[in-house]
Scaffold this motif. Sequence first.
Motif, PDB file in Angstrom:
ATOM      1  N   VAL A   1       4.874   9.210   4.431  1.00  0.00           N
ATOM      2  CA  VAL A   1       5.304   8.155   3.487  1.00  0.00           C
ATOM      3  C   VAL A   1       5.252   8.610   2.036  1.00  0.00           C
ATOM      4  O   VAL A   1       5.826   7.948   1.165  1.00  0.00           O
ATOM      5  CB  VAL A   1       4.428   6.894   3.662  1.00  0.00           C
ATOM      6  CG1 VAL A   1       4.584   6.325   5.053  1.00  0.00           C
ATOM      7  CG2 VAL A   1       2.966   7.163   3.339  1.00  0.00           C
ATOM      8  N   GLY A   2       4.566   9.713   1.761  1.00  0.00           N
ATOM      9  CA  GLY A   2       4.397  10.168   0.389  1.00  0.00           C
ATOM     10  C   GLY A   2       3.131   9.601  -0.228  1.00  0.00           C
ATOM     11  O   GLY A   2       2.657   8.519   0.143  1.00  0.00           O
ATOM     12  N   GLU A   3       2.567  10.339  -1.183  1.00  0.00           N
ATOM     13  CA  GLU A   3       1.306   9.949  -1.802  1.00  0.00           C
ATOM     14  C   GLU A   3       1.343   8.537  -2.383  1.00  0.00           C
ATOM     15  O   GLU A   3       0.376   7.784  -2.295  1.00  0.00           O
ATOM     16  CB  GLU A   3       0.942  10.940  -2.914  1.00  0.00           C
ATOM     17  CG  GLU A   3       0.505  12.309  -2.422  1.00  0.00           C
ATOM     18  CD  GLU A   3      -0.925  12.283  -1.879  1.00  0.00           C
ATOM     19  OE1 GLU A   3      -1.619  11.259  -2.057  1.00  0.00           O
ATOM     20  OE2 GLU A   3      -1.336  13.289  -1.274  1.00  0.00           O
ATOM     21  N   LYS A   4       2.474   8.155  -2.983  1.00  0.00           N
ATOM     22  CA  LYS A   4       2.576   6.857  -3.658  1.00  0.00           C
ATOM     23  C   LYS A   4       2.375   5.696  -2.692  1.00  0.00           C
ATOM     24  O   LYS A   4       1.863   4.638  -3.083  1.00  0.00           O
ATOM     25  CB  LYS A   4       3.933   6.744  -4.344  1.00  0.00           C
ATOM     26  CG  LYS A   4       4.149   5.453  -5.103  1.00  0.00           C
ATOM     27  CD  LYS A   4       5.502   5.436  -5.789  1.00  0.00           C
ATOM     28  CE  LYS A   4       5.733   4.139  -6.547  1.00  0.00           C
ATOM     29  NZ  LYS A   4       7.082   4.113  -7.212  1.00  0.00           N
ATOM     30  N   TYR A   5       2.766   5.889  -1.449  1.00  0.00           N
ATOM     31  CA  TYR A   5       2.746   4.789  -0.491  1.00  0.00           C
ATOM     32  C   TYR A   5       1.669   4.958   0.582  1.00  0.00           C
ATOM     33  O   TYR A   5       1.718   4.307   1.617  1.00  0.00           O
ATOM     34  CB  TYR A   5       4.126   4.633   0.140  1.00  0.00           C
ATOM     35  CG  TYR A   5       5.180   4.321  -0.896  1.00  0.00           C
ATOM     36  CD1 TYR A   5       5.169   3.101  -1.566  1.00  0.00           C
ATOM     37  CD2 TYR A   5       6.154   5.258  -1.232  1.00  0.00           C
ATOM     38  CE1 TYR A   5       6.116   2.815  -2.536  1.00  0.00           C
ATOM     39  CE2 TYR A   5       7.106   4.973  -2.200  1.00  0.00           C
ATOM     40  CZ  TYR A   5       7.080   3.757  -2.851  1.00  0.00           C
ATOM     41  OH  TYR A   5       8.026   3.470  -3.820  1.00  0.00           O
ATOM     42  N   ALA A   6       0.691   5.800   0.272  1.00  0.00           N
ATOM     43  CA  ALA A   6      -0.492   5.938   1.127  1.00  0.00           C
ATOM     44  C   ALA A   6      -1.693   5.509   0.301  1.00  0.00           C
ATOM     45  O   ALA A   6      -2.073   6.181  -0.657  1.00  0.00           O
ATOM     46  CB  ALA A   6      -0.651   7.382   1.596  1.00  0.00           C
ATOM     47  N   LEU A   7      -2.273   4.369   0.630  1.00  0.00           N
ATOM     48  CA  LEU A   7      -3.355   3.803  -0.162  1.00  0.00           C
ATOM     49  C   LEU A   7      -4.689   4.266   0.406  1.00  0.00           C
ATOM     50  O   LEU A   7      -4.967   4.087   1.600  1.00  0.00           O
ATOM     51  CB  LEU A   7      -3.273   2.275  -0.145  1.00  0.00           C
ATOM     52  CG  LEU A   7      -1.913   1.667  -0.498  1.00  0.00           C
ATOM     53  CD1 LEU A   7      -1.985   0.151  -0.497  1.00  0.00           C
ATOM     54  CD2 LEU A   7      -1.406   2.189  -1.835  1.00  0.00           C
ATOM     55  N   ARG A   8      -5.520   4.845  -0.486  1.00  0.00           N
ATOM     56  CA  ARG A   8      -6.797   5.381  -0.021  1.00  0.00           C
ATOM     57  C   ARG A   8      -7.981   4.947  -0.874  1.00  0.00           C
ATOM     58  O   ARG A   8      -9.122   5.139  -0.481  1.00  0.00           O
ATOM     59  CB  ARG A   8      -6.719   6.910   0.036  1.00  0.00           C
ATOM     60  CG  ARG A   8      -5.818   7.404   1.154  1.00  0.00           C
ATOM     61  CD  ARG A   8      -5.735   8.912   1.215  1.00  0.00           C
ATOM     62  NE  ARG A   8      -4.798   9.447   0.230  1.00  0.00           N
ATOM     63  CZ  ARG A   8      -4.458  10.724   0.132  1.00  0.00           C
ATOM     64  NH1 ARG A   8      -4.996  11.592   0.964  1.00  0.00           N
ATOM     65  NH2 ARG A   8      -3.592  11.134  -0.773  1.00  0.00           N
ATOM     66  N   LEU A   9      -7.731   4.388  -2.034  1.00  0.00           N
ATOM     67  CA  LEU A   9      -8.810   3.919  -2.899  1.00  0.00           C
ATOM     68  C   LEU A   9      -9.240   2.520  -2.471  1.00  0.00           C
ATOM     69  O   LEU A   9      -8.410   1.692  -2.084  1.00  0.00           O
ATOM     70  CB  LEU A   9      -8.354   3.901  -4.357  1.00  0.00           C
ATOM     71  CG  LEU A   9      -7.909   5.244  -4.944  1.00  0.00           C
ATOM     72  CD1 LEU A   9      -7.433   5.061  -6.376  1.00  0.00           C
ATOM     73  CD2 LEU A   9      -9.057   6.253  -4.891  1.00  0.00           C
ATOM     74  N   SER A  10     -10.538   2.245  -2.558  1.00  0.00           N
ATOM     75  CA  SER A  10     -11.055   0.968  -2.060  1.00  0.00           C
ATOM     76  C   SER A  10     -10.412  -0.221  -2.751  1.00  0.00           C
ATOM     77  O   SER A  10     -10.116  -1.243  -2.114  1.00  0.00           O
ATOM     78  CB  SER A  10     -12.573   0.911  -2.218  1.00  0.00           C
ATOM     79  OG  SER A  10     -12.946   1.026  -3.585  1.00  0.00           O
ATOM     80  N   GLU A  11     -10.160  -0.111  -4.068  1.00  0.00           N
ATOM     81  CA  GLU A  11      -9.562  -1.249  -4.768  1.00  0.00           C
ATOM     82  C   GLU A  11      -8.117  -1.490  -4.327  1.00  0.00           C
ATOM     83  O   GLU A  11      -7.609  -2.624  -4.409  1.00  0.00           O
ATOM     84  CB  GLU A  11      -9.625  -1.049  -6.291  1.00  0.00           C
ATOM     85  CG  GLU A  11      -8.923   0.201  -6.814  1.00  0.00           C
ATOM     86  CD  GLU A  11      -9.868   1.385  -6.928  1.00  0.00           C
ATOM     87  OE1 GLU A  11      -9.602   2.254  -7.779  1.00  0.00           O
ATOM     88  OE2 GLU A  11     -10.861   1.437  -6.183  1.00  0.00           O
ATOM     89  N   GLU A  12      -7.441  -0.458  -3.856  1.00  0.00           N
ATOM     90  CA  GLU A  12      -6.091  -0.635  -3.319  1.00  0.00           C
ATOM     91  C   GLU A  12      -6.117  -1.205  -1.906  1.00  0.00           C
ATOM     92  O   GLU A  12      -5.254  -2.005  -1.526  1.00  0.00           O
ATOM     93  CB  GLU A  12      -5.363   0.722  -3.292  1.00  0.00           C
ATOM     94  CG  GLU A  12      -5.128   1.344  -4.646  1.00  0.00           C
ATOM     95  CD  GLU A  12      -4.490   2.721  -4.545  1.00  0.00           C
ATOM     96  OE1 GLU A  12      -3.655   3.053  -5.401  1.00  0.00           O
ATOM     97  OE2 GLU A  12      -4.826   3.467  -3.595  1.00  0.00           O
TER      98      GLU A  12
END
Length: 476
Positions: A20-31
Amino acid sequence: MNGGPVRLHAELEKRFVEIVGEKYALRLSEEIDPFVTEPRGLFGGVTSLVLRPGSVEEVSRILSLATETGTPIVPQGGNTGLVGGQMPDQSGGEVILSLSRLNRIREIDLESNTATVEAGVILEVLQKAADEQDRLFPLALASQGSCQIGGNLSSNAGGIGALAYGTARDLCLGVEVVLPTGEVLDDLRKLKKDNTGYDLKNLFVGGEGTLGVITAAVVKLYPKPRGRVMAWAGLGSPEDALKLLHMAGSAAGSELTAFELMHRRPLDFVLAHVPGAKPPLEGEHEWHVLMEISSGRSEEEASATMEAVLGEAFETERVADAVIAQNEGQAAELRHLRESMSEAQKPEGGSIKHDISVPVAAIPTFIAEAEAAIQEIVPGCRPVCFGHMGDGNLHYNVTQPEGMDKGAYLEHYRAMNAKVHAIVRRLGGSFSAEHGIGRLKREELIATQPPVATELMRRIKRAFDPAGIMNPGKVI
């Protein structure tokens, strides 16, 4: 989130992210937090990765990789579900697949009265798009400003419009589904008649993402009514409401498009806790009905039918008072009272929920027997009863007694569910009318349905999802 999640193996996470690309892979807790927090606060989940694909091809690659590596996938739409079906577990090893970027209305076909829409289209967006084309998409829910079509279909959503138009399943003609293997089932047909073998789409509609991921669907549109008239009536009992329903059905037929029953308590909660809410009638009434009649011909015809129904109800003393909305603004105010009832319960403390359906004629019996049963378990508890009487579906929620500790009250959740659902089963009803099974009702489903039904569901699950990656721990 509470604590740190267990992360996927770094190399595997990298492979998912590359799709999906870095922009659309959420890994930070706030995200991630908005994706693991659900409306009731009952099913907190943990994940280290939320994937937001932008195409069917990306969904296919994600599921193919998940099957290859045995990675559990939790599909999620607008995250408005009430039974935990869209939530990951606490392990941290499940990946959330958000469909929100698949949000195109691919086509509105006025000749066939259909819309082809992607799973991430918000329900209200589709309603407005249909309205702009002089059409009606009749699925209507309190969460329509944020829920998504894919989730509506996966949970077979109901709502106020089910009386005249049916549930989400009835509104769906075809689907596009990505299977756990990554294969794509393209069944986006517009046919109202299609008798070619098993109806595969209805394994996915209502399947809560346990067999595959709905990425698009063909849904029915209807000619927009030329007249829609709404009224609010005050009554003395559910029996009076049942008589009113029969009168309205006889006079309006299929043009009776809403019939909502409400006890006085949920209305009192709305008036107490929703800013700007005003009493719809003068005086106190134990029960209330919100009723809508729609005409394909004119506003005048709808008004005449509504006036005839209420006139007969007054003459037979089934209705004590009523008001007919004189314009869309007044109708919107009446709808808002009904739609605010779920939210207005929260300030009153703990609530034990029941999403039940029984045969329409059994509704007065259910209400009376359920009241007696819940008072035996928690004396002084407050039933908050409202719902879609026209199709037999009630939200029989029970608020804690005033002054009782919330935690102590909620310890009675299972016992109260058991009592209420036993009444429902004896009356030939369902303990899950429109919210689905998810995590909340999974064990009860297995415990109460015929064993052969459970075994058939498990066979279907194994056939479609042999690796067991699709929304594990939900439904079956």
